[in-house]
Design a protein around this motif. Structure first.
Motif, short mmCIF file in Angstrom:
data_model
loop_
_atom_site.label_atom_id
_atom_site.label_comp_id
_atom_site.label_asym_id
_atom_site.label_seq_id
_atom_site.Cartn_x
_atom_site.Cartn_y
_atom_site.Cartn_z
N MET A 97 -12.90 -9.33 21.86
CA MET A 97 -11.67 -8.82 21.28
C MET A 97 -11.40 -7.42 21.82
SD MET A 97 -10.73 -8.73 17.31
CE MET A 97 -9.79 -7.43 16.68
N ILE A 98 -10.16 -7.18 22.14
CA ILE A 98 -9.78 -5.89 22.73
C ILE A 98 -9.65 -4.85 21.63
CG2 ILE A 98 -7.95 -4.65 23.92
CD1 ILE A 98 -7.39 -7.18 25.47
N ASN A 99 -10.23 -3.68 21.88
CA ASN A 99 -10.12 -2.56 20.96
C ASN A 99 -8.91 -1.72 21.39
OD1 ASN A 99 -10.50 -0.48 19.20
ND2 ASN A 99 -12.70 -0.28 19.59
N TRP A 100 -7.80 -1.86 20.69
CA TRP A 100 -6.54 -1.24 21.09
C TRP A 100 -6.55 0.27 20.94
CZ3 TRP A 100 -3.29 -3.61 24.06
CH2 TRP A 100 -3.31 -5.01 24.08
N LYS A 101 -7.44 0.79 20.12
CA LYS A 101 -7.53 2.24 19.96
C LYS A 101 -7.83 2.90 21.31
CE LYS A 101 -11.27 3.94 18.23
NZ LYS A 101 -12.36 4.36 17.35
N TYR A 102 -8.73 2.29 22.08
CA TYR A 102 -9.09 2.84 23.37
C TYR A 102 -7.96 2.70 24.39
CZ TYR A 102 -13.79 3.24 21.54
OH TYR A 102 -14.88 3.57 20.80
N CYS A 103 -7.14 1.70 24.26
CA CYS A 103 -5.97 1.56 25.15
C CYS A 103 -4.98 2.70 24.93
CB CYS A 103 -5.29 0.22 24.91
SG CYS A 103 -6.25 -1.19 25.43
N ILE A 104 -4.77 3.08 23.70
CA ILE A 104 -3.87 4.19 23.38
C ILE A 104 -4.45 5.50 23.88
CG2 ILE A 104 -2.82 5.48 21.49
CD1 ILE A 104 -2.70 2.76 19.98
N ILE A 105 -5.76 5.68 23.67
CA ILE A 105 -6.42 6.89 24.17
C ILE A 105 -6.33 6.95 25.70
CG2 ILE A 105 -8.68 8.01 24.43
CD1 ILE A 105 -9.33 6.99 21.60
N GLY A 106 -6.48 5.81 26.36
CA GLY A 106 -6.38 5.76 27.81
C GLY A 106 -5.00 6.14 28.31
N ALA A 107 -3.97 5.68 27.62
CA ALA A 107 -2.60 6.04 28.01
C ALA A 107 -2.38 7.55 27.88
CB ALA A 107 -1.60 5.28 27.15
N ALA A 108 -2.91 8.13 26.83
CA ALA A 108 -2.79 9.58 26.66
C ALA A 108 -3.57 10.32 27.75
CB ALA A 108 -3.30 9.99 25.28
N LEU A 109 -4.75 9.82 28.11
CA LEU A 109 -5.53 10.44 29.18
C LEU A 109 -4.82 10.38 30.52
CD1 LEU A 109 -9.21 9.36 28.49
CD2 LEU A 109 -8.31 11.67 28.57
N VAL A 110 -4.14 9.27 30.79
CA VAL A 110 -3.40 9.14 32.05
C VAL A 110 -2.31 10.19 32.12
CG1 VAL A 110 -1.76 7.67 33.29
CG2 VAL A 110 -3.89 6.70 32.45
N VAL A 111 -1.61 10.41 31.05
CA VAL A 111 -0.54 11.41 31.04
C VAL A 111 -1.10 12.81 31.24
CG1 VAL A 111 1.23 12.50 29.61
CG2 VAL A 111 1.01 10.01 29.65
N VAL A 112 -2.14 13.15 30.49
CA VAL A 112 -2.71 14.49 30.55
C VAL A 112 -3.34 14.75 31.91
CG1 VAL A 112 -4.50 15.99 29.61
CG2 VAL A 112 -3.04 14.69 28.07
N LEU A 113 -4.19 13.83 32.38
CA LEU A 113 -4.85 14.05 33.67
C LEU A 113 -3.87 13.97 34.83
CD1 LEU A 113 -8.23 12.17 33.19
CD2 LEU A 113 -7.80 14.62 33.15
#
Length: 51
Positions: A1-17
């Motif tokens: 099962m996919i943990n969607w919390k990490y997907c949202i964190i990843g999207a934020a990391l892409v923007v910041v980095l």
């Protein structure tokens, strides 16, 4: 099962980095690659399943 919390964190990391590494050559690629690897691992607890 996919943990969607990490997907949202990843999207934020892409923007910041992406903004931070924009000063470096190929910075936008690095800003997308690093969070992609991290989130791919965290989402399904393994690089193979995350990819």
């Amino acid at each position: 099962m996919i943990n969607w919390k990490y997907c949202i964190i990843g999207a934020a990391l892409v923007v910041v980095l992406g903004i931070v590494f924009k000063m470096v050559e190929y910075g936008s690629f690095i800003g997308m690659f690093i969070p992609g690897v991290i989130v791919g691992y965290l989402v399904n607890n393994g690089y193979k399943n995350g990819a």
